[in-house]
Design an enzyme around this catalytic site. Structure first.
Site, PDB file in Angstrom:
ATOM      1  N   MET A  15       4.581 -20.722  -0.715  1.00  0.00           N
ATOM      2  CA  MET A  15       5.613 -20.229  -1.426  1.00  0.00           C
ATOM      3  C   MET A  15       6.907 -20.948  -1.773  1.00  0.00           C
ATOM      4  SD  MET A  15       3.676 -18.629  -3.254  1.00  0.00           S
ATOM      5  CE  MET A  15       4.403 -16.876  -4.059  1.00  0.00           C
ATOM      6  N   GLY A  16       7.167 -20.768  -0.037  1.00  0.00           N
ATOM      7  CA  GLY A  16       8.946 -21.821  -0.217  1.00  0.00           C
ATOM      8  C   GLY A  16       9.037 -22.680  -0.907  1.00  0.00           C
ATOM      9  N   ALA A  78       7.481 -11.212   5.498  1.00  0.00           N
ATOM     10  CA  ALA A  78       8.466  -9.281   5.427  1.00  0.00           C
ATOM     11  C   ALA A  78       8.504  -8.484   6.257  1.00  0.00           C
ATOM     12  CB  ALA A  78       7.614  -8.480   4.583  1.00  0.00           C
ATOM     13  N   SER A 130       5.453 -12.971  -7.945  1.00  0.00           N
ATOM     14  CA  SER A 130       3.466 -13.333  -8.284  1.00  0.00           C
ATOM     15  C   SER A 130       3.594 -14.268  -8.264  1.00  0.00           C
ATOM     16  CB  SER A 130       2.968 -12.124  -8.886  1.00  0.00           C
ATOM     17  OG  SER A 130       1.989 -12.035  -8.876  1.00  0.00           O
ATOM     18  N   LYS A 185       6.601  -4.966  -8.018  1.00  0.00           N
ATOM     19  CA  LYS A 185       5.991  -5.828  -7.435  1.00  0.00           C
ATOM     20  C   LYS A 185       5.005  -5.151  -6.463  1.00  0.00           C
ATOM     21  CE  LYS A 185       4.428  -9.476  -6.239  1.00  0.00           C
ATOM     22  NZ  LYS A 185       3.317 -10.098  -5.059  1.00  0.00           N
ATOM     23  N   HIS A 188       2.382  -3.719  -8.834  1.00  0.00           N
ATOM     24  CA  HIS A 188       1.738  -4.890  -9.570  1.00  0.00           C
ATOM     25  C   HIS A 188       0.814  -5.027  -8.427  1.00  0.00           C
ATOM     26  CE1 HIS A 188       0.654  -9.385  -9.112  1.00  0.00           C
ATOM     27  NE2 HIS A 188       0.661  -9.613  -9.984  1.00  0.00           N
ATOM     28  N   ASN A 189       0.614  -5.288  -7.085  1.00  0.00           N
ATOM     29  CA  ASN A 189      -0.270  -5.452  -6.319  1.00  0.00           C
ATOM     30  C   ASN A 189      -0.963  -4.679  -6.113  1.00  0.00           C
ATOM     31  OD1 ASN A 189       1.433  -8.038  -5.647  1.00  0.00           O
ATOM     32  ND2 ASN A 189       0.975  -7.608  -3.579  1.00  0.00           N
ATOM     33  N   GLU A 192      -3.260  -4.882  -8.911  1.00  0.00           N
ATOM     34  CA  GLU A 192      -4.015  -6.548  -8.214  1.00  0.00           C
ATOM     35  C   GLU A 192      -5.567  -6.005  -7.904  1.00  0.00           C
ATOM     36  OE1 GLU A 192      -2.043  -9.448  -6.899  1.00  0.00           O
ATOM     37  OE2 GLU A 192      -3.392  -9.615  -5.265  1.00  0.00           O
ATOM     38  N   ARG A 289     -12.114  -1.968   1.198  1.00  0.00           N
ATOM     39  CA  ARG A 289     -11.763  -3.125   1.446  1.00  0.00           C
ATOM     40  C   ARG A 289     -12.307  -1.775   3.205  1.00  0.00           C
ATOM     41  NH1 ARG A 289      -6.591  -7.002  -0.453  1.00  0.00           N
ATOM     42  NH2 ARG A 289      -7.522  -6.999  -2.355  1.00  0.00           N
ATOM     43  N   ARG A 447      -6.838  30.360  -1.408  1.00  0.00           N
ATOM     44  CA  ARG A 447      -5.329  30.062   0.007  1.00  0.00           C
ATOM     45  C   ARG A 447      -4.333  31.533  -0.471  1.00  0.00           C
ATOM     46  NH1 ARG A 447      -0.967  26.854  -2.934  1.00  0.00           N
ATOM     47  NH2 ARG A 447      -0.582  26.031  -1.510  1.00  0.00           N
TER      48      ARG A 447
END
Ligand code: 6PG
Length: 484
Positions: A15-16, A78, A130, A185, A188-189, A192, A289, A447
């Site tokens: 990415m960088g 991160a 992204s 973000k 967003h993920n 995704e 997953r 309850r």
């Protein structure tokens, strides 16, 4: 006099490197630095050869090469590495300089860092970026938040390098204070994760239930990509299904069905529980997953746990169209839940989020880019105070149109024993959300019965609580009420 650079980037992973080349293409002079310094020379000799990129071999040198106020973008892993780089930078930066973290940082870290750096006179931005490798190189979606005084310093660079909507609007704009950019973000993920999972469930039903081949599904996804489902993820699914291994067989069928994750989906669910927002489709997508990762256990279980025969007998073509509609309806629920979290987070963390604008940031460049996001933008443009996407006319009508297919697909999957956790939880959410009266009256009674937790009555003022001595044996003392 030596030429001074516009911005520095620390971290020369995929990415960088690509962001630097993108900035260079747009006429900015960038200083590149990496903790393992040999990577700087490799970069200059290879990918950055013939560009205006300048290499630095120490942070001190990198800082000395920058125009004032200095702008340094971190493209490192991160977590602790971000704090470590900030500490090193603090020795050389001056008040008014700016640090941008372009990684997938947790928004609470960004809140902490914005405050800490402000106390040190440094302006901080946490920017979600992204689009993967291709996005970084040709135009990512950028979601910056943090100290707003920093925005004018980087606005032109970020807008120039970002993706653009079909109308030419940059997919980059200021999101909000402290952790807002990284929160958006993370959302967003999470979406995704949801989009990917519903596509996988549709594929699973077509493959097992209808016995369709990868080539046949390639055609179906190609067709779906010309409908409301038009999106990057449908497009790459189409292409993946057509991709052949060296022996001419579809590569996708040779890939191990075990998925990992880097944490943003999990963070979102944990946060949704803190906020009390039921992001059920996204949660099922993350748990899908986790279930996939239990491969060895699943193999053993498949030998002893029997289910129904998995072949559909009926109108196959009709079912394919039902699956398309069910996928669209489920996708609407996923975005609805994602935006419900954004609304609640804005209240909780004091952000003034512009939801239509967020949809626009995701319109291009990012992984969830799609035509669908225009509809979300329109919904918030029509009604900026819209409390829930499902209440927008367009989405309500689409759900009306898809509802019968949605139910049919889930019933078929249940009958065939094919797991569709995200499709099913989406429908359960929809049915729960549109239910004026849930069976929670009974839950409240239980309850109160076993723990004297008290309840409220539909025929009494909202602030009045009741306790019943259900068995005649309990006392009249009620437990205190509180909500976590
Ligand atoms: C992007 C992506 C990217 C993210 C992964 C999620 O927007 O370019 O969201 O930032 O890291 O796609 O990764 P996992 O699936 O491994 O959690």
């Amino acid at each position: 006099m030596e030429k001074k650079a516009d911005i520095a980037v620390i971290g020369l992973a995929v990415m960088g490197q690509n962001l630097i080349l993108n900035m260079n293409d747009h006429g900015y002079t960038v200083v590149a630095f990496n903790r393992t310094v040999s990577k700087v020379d490799d970069f200059l000799k290879n990918a950055a050869k013939g560009t205006n990129v300048i290499g630095a071999h120490s942070i001190e040198e990198m800082v000395s090469l920058l125009k004032v106020p200095r702008k340094v973008m971190l493209m490192v892993k991160a977590g602790d590495p971000v704090d470590a780089e900030i500490q090193k930078l603090l020795k050389y930066l001056s008040p008014g300089d700016c640090i941008i973290d372009g990684g997938n940082s947790h928004f609470t870290d960004t809140i902490r860092r914005t405050k800490y750096l402000e106390e040190n006179g440094i302006l901080y931005i946490g920017a979600g970026v992204s689009g993967g490798e291709e996005g970084a190189r040709r135009g990512p979606s950028i979601m910056p938040g943090g100290n707003e005084k920093a925005w004018p310093l980087v606005k032109d660079i970020f807008k120039a390098i970002s993706a653009k909507t079909p109308d030419g609007v940059p997919c980059c704009d200021w999101v909000g204070s402290d952790g807002a950019g990284h929160y958006v973000k993370m959302a967003h993920n999470a979406i995704e994760y949801g989009d990917i999972q519903v596509i996988c469930e549709a594929y699973h039903l077509m493959k097992l239930g209808l016995g369709l081949s990868a080539d046949q599904m390639h055609q179906i996804f190609a067709e779906w990509n010309t409908t409301e489902l038009n999106s990057y993820l449908i497009e790459i699914t189409r292409d993946i299904l057509a991709y052949k291994d060296d022996d001419g067989e579809p590569l996708v069928e040779k890939i191990l069905d075990k998925a990992g994750q880097k944490g943003t989906g999990k963070w979102f669910i944990v946060n949704s529980l803190d906020l009390g927002i039921p992001v059920t489709l996204i949660s099922e997508s993350v748990y899908a997953r986790c279930l996939s990762a239990l491969k060895e256990e699943r193999i053993k279980a498949s030998e002893v746990l029997k289910g129904p025969v998995t072949h559909f007998k009926g109108d196959a073509k009709g079912l394919v169209e039902d699956i398309r509609k069910a996928l669209l309806a489920s996708k609407i629920i996923s975005y609805t839940q994602g935006f419900m979290c954004l609304h609640e987070a804005a209240k909780e963390y004091g952000w003034d989020l512009d939801y239509g604008n967020i949809a626009l940031l995701w319109r291009n460049g990012c992984i969830i880019r799609s035509a669908f996001l225009d509809k979300i933008k329109n919904a918030y443009e029509k009604n900026p105070k819209l409390s829930n996407l499902l209440l927008d006319d367009y989405f309500r009508e689409v759900i009306d149109d898809c509802q019968a297919s949605w139910r049919k697909v889930i019933m078929t999957a249940v009958e065939l024993g094919i797991p569709m956790p995200s499709f099913s939880s989406a429908l359960a959410f929809f049915d729960g959300y549109r239910c004026a009266k849930l069976p929670v009256n009974l839950l409240q009674a239980m309850r109160d019965y076993f723990g004297a937790h008290t309840y409220k009555r539909i025929d009494a003022p909202a602030d009045q609580v009741f306790h019943t001595n259900w068995t005649g044996r309990g006392g009249d003392v009620a437990s205190g009420t509180y909500t976590v």
